[in-house]
Design an enzyme around this catalytic site. Structure first.
Site, PDB file in Angstrom:
ATOM      1  N   HIS A   1      33.496  29.096  50.211  1.00  0.00           N
ATOM      2  CA  HIS A   1      32.122  29.150  49.672  1.00  0.00           C
ATOM      3  C   HIS A   1      31.716  27.783  49.116  1.00  0.00           C
ATOM      4  CE1 HIS A   1      33.385  33.520  49.003  1.00  0.00           C
ATOM      5  NE2 HIS A   1      32.331  33.640  49.769  1.00  0.00           N
TER       6      HIS A   1
ATOM      7  N   SER B   1      37.348  36.414  50.599  1.00  0.00           N
ATOM      8  CA  SER B   1      37.425  37.137  49.329  1.00  0.00           C
ATOM      9  C   SER B   1      38.411  38.298  49.437  1.00  0.00           C
ATOM     10  CB  SER B   1      36.048  37.678  48.954  1.00  0.00           C
ATOM     11  OG  SER B   1      35.117  36.626  48.941  1.00  0.00           O
TER      12      SER B   1
HETATM   13  P1  AMP Z   1      30.827  36.251  51.888  1.00  0.00           P
HETATM   14  O1  AMP Z   1      30.829  36.054  50.419  1.00  0.00           O
HETATM   15  O2  AMP Z   1      32.148  36.657  52.456  1.00  0.00           O
HETATM   16  O3  AMP Z   1      29.673  37.091  52.367  1.00  0.00           O
HETATM   17  O4  AMP Z   1      30.589  34.811  52.512  1.00  0.00           O
HETATM   18  C1  AMP Z   1      29.484  34.033  52.142  1.00  0.00           C
HETATM   19  C2  AMP Z   1      29.402  32.832  53.050  1.00  0.00           C
HETATM   20  O5  AMP Z   1      30.599  32.070  52.960  1.00  0.00           O
HETATM   21  C3  AMP Z   1      29.254  33.217  54.533  1.00  0.00           C
HETATM   22  O6  AMP Z   1      28.353  32.319  55.163  1.00  0.00           O
HETATM   23  C4  AMP Z   1      30.654  33.052  55.053  1.00  0.00           C
HETATM   24  O7  AMP Z   1      30.716  32.782  56.440  1.00  0.00           O
HETATM   25  C5  AMP Z   1      31.117  31.851  54.248  1.00  0.00           C
HETATM   26  N1  AMP Z   1      32.575  31.808  54.221  1.00  0.00           N
HETATM   27  C6  AMP Z   1      33.425  32.786  53.830  1.00  0.00           C
HETATM   28  N2  AMP Z   1      34.701  32.396  53.999  1.00  0.00           N
HETATM   29  C7  AMP Z   1      34.658  31.132  54.503  1.00  0.00           C
HETATM   30  C8  AMP Z   1      35.657  30.179  54.916  1.00  0.00           C
HETATM   31  N3  AMP Z   1      36.959  30.450  54.829  1.00  0.00           N
HETATM   32  N4  AMP Z   1      35.231  28.981  55.385  1.00  0.00           N
HETATM   33  C9  AMP Z   1      33.912  28.707  55.498  1.00  0.00           C
HETATM   34  N5  AMP Z   1      32.925  29.558  55.145  1.00  0.00           N
HETATM   35  C10 AMP Z   1      33.297  30.759  54.653  1.00  0.00           C
END
Ligand code: AMP
Length: 270
Positions: free
Chosen positions: A28, A177
């Site tokens: 993130h 997460s």
């Molecule tokens: P989430 O909180 O899982 O909905 O993710 C929020 C944003 O963070 C989304 O655009 C995800 O693709 C990005 N994201 C989550 N994990 C990663 C990671 N390991 N590397 C890059 N972006 C990530």
């Protein structure tokens, strides 16, 4: 939120936006850092979006770590945290429906019915509230990113969608997460996922897509702790299956697998 953004726009500032569901990690934060390089102010949202969960248990058990999230956002230099509650975002708890051929119906679309409708509904709502110039998403959710680009185009949203690379742990596991819920043994076992993906990229240099895919799937046969949901090699734009490496501009290998009840996804691009 809208009043603040209007004020910033009047001052001529560009707005960068990083939507998340919280339980923040370096993946993130990499999006925030990227946003800071090209926008005057950066807004991040934390909202665990109920309409994108097709499994109630997964929603209940989704990690929530607000105190450390706020600390991480502060340290990263994020300017504003938008943290709405469910009633504010969904007075009627309704979600829209989008159909973008295979991109919305295959893989995650197939195994998590309704998931992408929930994602696109909340992203569109957030875009309407935050009204950013640019929004930043991780390639970790490759199919989601493709669909957000398509939705923004379809809805004529004047927002630039920027994809950012996957951030991984040292050993290769894509940060997520949901990794917080893995035991140390499961974390060890989960390394098979990225190892297989990386080896498939190597093998793509000398073997056919069918042979690479068969090899990849076979690696999970003897690992009882991991239940493979899908492993596919598809065209990176239209998500059709790949039978010849040379026929596609961008190819992506995508995987979803369960460790116990924890579902992990990952991908690599060729
Ligand atoms: P989430 O909180 O899982 O909905 O993710 C929020 C944003 O963070 C989304 O655009 C995800 O693709 C990005 N994201 C989550 N994990 C990663 C990671 N390991 N590397 C890059 N972006 C990530």
């Amino acid at each position: 939120m809208q009043a603040w953004v209007t004020e910033q726009r009047a001052l001529g500032r560009t707005i960068g936006f990083v939507p998340t569901m919280g339980a923040l990690h370096q993946g993130h934060i990499s999006l925030i850092n990227r946003a800071k390089t090209s926008c005057d102010v950066v807004i991040s949202s934390i909202f665990v979006n109920p309409t994108q969960f097709n499994n109630l248990e997964d929603l209940k058990k989704y990690p929530r770590t607000m105190t450390s999230d706020i600390e991480m956002l502060g340290a990263s230099g994020c300017d504003v945290l938008f943290h709405p509650d469910v009633d504010e975002m969904y007075p009627k708890m309704e979600k829209g429906h989008w159909h973008f051929g295979l991109v919305s119906s295959t893989l995650e679309g197939h195994f998590r019915p309704g998931h992408f409708d929930g994602v696109l509904t909340v992203v569109k709502k957030l875009f309407e509230i935050v009204n950013p110039d640019r929004a930043f998403f991780g390639e970790k959710d490759y199919q989601q990113l493709a669909l957000i680009r398509m939705m923004a185009k379809e809805e004529d949203l004047p927002i630039e969608i920027i994809g950012c690379p996957i951030i991984r742990e040292k050993e290769g596991l894509a940060m997520s997460s949901r990794n917080m819920r893995l035991s140390s043994l499961q974390k060890e076992q989960s390394l098979l996922i990225s190892r297989v993906l990386f080896e498939m990229v190597e093998r793509s240099k000398r073997q056919t897509p069918a042979a690479v895919l068969a090899w990849g799937r076979k690696q999970f046969d003897s690992e009882n702790a991991i239940k493979l949901e899908y492993l596919e090699i598809v065209d990176g734009a239209i998500f059709s299956p790949v039978s010849d490496w040379r026929e596609h501009e961008r190819i992506v290998i995508l995987i979803a697998a369960y460790l116990g009840e924890i579902r992990l996804i990952d991908n690599v691009t060729i």
